[in-house]
Design a protein around this motif. Structure first.
Motif, PDB file in Angstrom:
ATOM      1  N   TYR B  78      82.581   0.784  69.705  1.00  0.00           N
ATOM      2  CA  TYR B  78      83.431   1.339  68.826  1.00  0.00           C
ATOM      3  C   TYR B  78      84.360   0.212  68.402  1.00  0.00           C
ATOM      4  CZ  TYR B  78      86.756   4.697  66.968  1.00  0.00           C
ATOM      5  OH  TYR B  78      87.344   5.646  66.120  1.00  0.00           O
ATOM      6  N   GLY B  90      82.580   7.478  66.033  1.00  0.00           N
ATOM      7  CA  GLY B  90      82.661   7.734  67.617  1.00  0.00           C
ATOM      8  C   GLY B  90      81.663   8.506  68.189  1.00  0.00           C
ATOM      9  N   VAL B 169      87.672   7.244  71.868  1.00  0.00           N
ATOM     10  CA  VAL B 169      87.109   6.806  70.521  1.00  0.00           C
ATOM     11  C   VAL B 169      87.194   8.042  69.627  1.00  0.00           C
ATOM     12  CG1 VAL B 169      85.305   5.185  71.495  1.00  0.00           C
ATOM     13  CG2 VAL B 169      84.722   7.442  71.051  1.00  0.00           C
TER      14      VAL B 169
END
Ligand code: ATP
Ligand code: MG
Lengths: 247, 221
Positions: B78, B90, B169
Motif C-alpha cells: 500500500y 486499498g 489501508v
C-alpha cells in the motif's frame, strides 16, 4: 492355440536409482493367453507388470500392446491404457464414490460416454462380476472380495484387450478368494488375454497356459503349469515352488 | 462503567456505521477466502509435480510468504509500491496480500491433504486412462479436502479475523468503521460492539471446528 501376439515386451530394463530391478525381460503373450508370473518377493514381478501399462517407465526396451507402442512419446497413453485393465492387490477403489461411480468414472471422463450410457455400461460390468445389487454401495460397505470384484468391473467396463492382475487375492481373507478367482476364470473363458502375478497355484494349474518364474529381475524359466510345478529345470525354481507349497 | 463501554445511545448512533463495516467484512471474506484457496490449490497442485525445478522455487515461495508478517506485506504493497510507480487501491492491496499470505497457508494444508491420499488411488485412475488433471480433480482432491477439513476451516477462521488488517489501508471493514464511530462519539463502545459482532460471527465456525476435530480424533482412535 497361440494366436498373434498382443503383448510384446522386449528387452525391458528398469533402474530405480542404483537399483537394477529388471534385467532384460522379454514377455510376449498371444491373444487369449493367460500367463502366470511367480517369483520371490522383490524379484520385479510388480515392476514388470507396471511396465506393461507404463505406470512404470522402463529404462530401456520396448512395450507394444495391441499394436500400440507404449514407449513412443507420440502415443496417447491415456487412450492406450483403456485397452489395458489393471487390478491391484489393495483394490484401490475410490472410497468417496459408490461402486457404480468407481466403474463409470473413466467411462464418463475419458471414453466420453454420457451419464446414462456410462451407467448402463457400468451396471453391466457390475453384473458380470455378480454385484449388480451393490451398485449403490460405497467401498466401505463391501467385503474385500466384493471390493476386488468392483475393481475388476472398473477395468472391464472399458472393454480392455488385456488384463493385468497384481496379486489380486493376497489381501483377501481365505474364504473370499474363491469369488475373485471365479470372476477371473469367467474372464478367461470369455477369451481375455491376462497376465496374473499370484501365488494361487491351484488357479494356475487350472487356468494358466504358461507359468513364468522370475528371480532377481530376470525370467529364470517358463513353461506349462505342469512343467514348472512338477519338473522345474532350475534349482532356484525348485526351491521356490517347494517353499510356497509348504505354506 | 456500562455507560463507558456499552452505552446504548452510542450503540444506536453508531449502528449504521458498524453495520456497513460488517457488510464489508463479510464481502471481503467472501473475496479473500476463495482467492486464498485458489492460490493454495495452485501451489498444492504444483507441489505434486516432483521435479526439482518446480519444487525448490515453490518451497522458497511458500516459506517466504509464510514467514512474512501479513501486516508488513500489506503496508508494503500500500505504502511502498507507489514509490515504484505502482499504485494499487486499498482493496487491491488487501486482495494481493491475502492471495500471497493465506494462499501459502492454504497451499501447505492442501499439499498435506494431497500427500495423505495413497498413491494407489492415482495409479488406479491413471491405469484406466484418466488424465493427470482429472485424476487430481475427481479422485485425489475430494479425499484430500476431506482429510484436512479441520485445518482448512481453522485457517479460514484466521483469514476472516485477518480481514481486520484491511483497516490500516482504509478499507471500510468492521474494525475500521468501529474506529470511525469511536472517534466520532469519543467513546469506546463501538469497538466493544465490533468485538461482540466478530465473536458472534466466528463462534459458530469455532464450534463446527471443534466438532470436526473431535470427530477426526475419534476416527483415528
Ligand atoms: N518406486 C520404486 N522406487 C525404488 N525402488 C522400487 C520402486 N518400486 C519397486 N522398487 C524395488 O524394486 C524391486 C522389485 O520390486 P517389485 O515390487 O517389482 O517386486 P515384486 O516381485 O512385485 O515383489 P513382491 O512379491 O513383494 O510384490 C524391489 O527391490 C523394490 O524395493
Ligand atoms: Mg509385487
Amino acid at each position: 492355440m497361440p494366436g498373434k501376439p498382443i503383448v510384446e515386451a522386449r528387452g525391458i530394463h528398469k533402474h530405480f536409482g542404483a537399483l537394477h530391478v529388471l534385467k532384460g525381460v522379454d514377455l510376449v503373450l498371444a491373444e487369449r493367453e493367460l500367463v502366470f508370473v511367480i517369483g520371490p518377493s522383490g524379484s520385479g514381478k510388480s515392476t514388470l507388470l507396471r511396465c506393461l501399462n507404463r505406470l512404470e517407465q522402463p529404462s530401456s526396451g520396448s512395450v507394444v500392446v495391441d499394436g500400440v507402442d507404449l514407449l513412443d512419446p507420440r502415443t496417447d497413453i491415456n487412450h492406450a491404457r483403456q485397452r489395458i485393465g489393471m487390478v491391484f492387490q489393495s483394490f484401490n477403489l475410490y472410497p468417496h464414490m459408490t461402486a457404480l461411480g468407481n466403474v463409470t468414472l473413466a467411462l464418463r471422463k475419458v471414453a466420453g460416454k454420457s451419464r446414462s450410457e456410462a451407467d448402463a455400461l457400468g451396471s453391466a460390468a457390475l453384473a458380470r462380476v455378480g454385484l449388480a445389487d451393490r451398485a449403490g454401495h460405497t467401498p466401505g460397505q463391501l467385503s474385500g472380495g466384493q471390493q476386488q470384484r468392483v475393481a475388476i468391473a472398473r477395468a472391464i467396463a472399458l472393454e480392455p484387450r488385456v488384463m493385468l492382475f497384481d496379486e489380486p487375492t493376497s489381501a483377501l481373507d481365505p474364504e473370499l478368494v474363491g469369488s475373485v478367482l471365479g470372476v477371473m476364470r469367467d474372464l478367461r473363458e470369455s477369451g481375455m488375454t491376462m497376465v496374473v502375478v499370484s501365488h494361487e497355484m491351484g488357479f494356475a494349474r487350472n487356468a494358466a497356459d504358461r507359468v513364468v518364474f522370475m528371480d532377481e529381475g530376470a525370467i529364470i524359466e517358463e513353461g506349462t503349469p505342469a512343467a514348472i510345478f512338477e519338473t522345474p529345470g532350475h534349482e532356484r525354481t525348485r526351491a521356490f515352488i517347494g517353499q510356497i507349497q509348504r505354506h | 462503567m456500562l455507560q463507558t463501554f456499552f452505552n446504548l445511545e452510542i450503540i444506536e448512533a453508531a449502528w449504521p456505521i458498524i453495520l456497513a463495516g460488517l457488510g464489508n467484512t463479510v464481502l471481503l471474506s467472501l473475496v479473500v477466502v476463495p482467492l486464498g484457496l485458489l492460490g493454495g490449490l495452485g501451489l498444492a497442485m504444483l507441489a505434486s509435480v516432483r521435479k526439482p525445478w518446480v519444487r525448490w522455487p515453490l518451497m522458497a515461495w511458500v516459506d517466504f510468504f509464510r514467514a512474512f508478517p501479513p501486516l508488513v506485506l500489506l503496508i508494503f504493497l500500500y505504502a511502498g509500491l507507489p514509490f515504484a510507480g505502482l499504485e494499487l487501491g486499498g482493496f487491491a492491496c488487501v486482495c494481493v496480500a491475502f492471495f500471497l499470505n493465506t494462499g501459502a497457508y492454504y497451499g501447505e494444508i492442501l499439499r498435506a491433504g494431497i500427500d495423505s491420499v495413497p498413491a494407489g488411488q492415482t495409479e488406479a485412475a491413471r491405469s484406466t486412462g484418466v488424465g493427470r488433471l482429472q485424476t487430481m480433480l475427481y479422485v485425489v482432491l475430494p479425499q484430500a479436502v476431506r482429510n484436512v477439513l479441520p485445518d482448512l476451516l481453522s485457517n479460514t477462521l484466521e483469514v476472516v479475523k485477518l480481514t481486520s488488517l484491511g483497516s490500516v489501508v482504509a478499507m471500510p471493514e468492521l474494525l475500521f468503521q468501529a474506529r470511525q464511530a469511536q472517534s466520532l462519539t469519543y467513546n469506546p463502545t463501538p469497538i466493544v460492539l465490533a468485538a461482540v459482532i466478530y465473536f458472534l460471527m466466528l463462534w459458530p465456525l469455532v464450534r463446527l471446528l471443534s466438532r470436526l476435530e473431535n470427530r477426526a480424533l475419534a476416527g483415528r482412535g
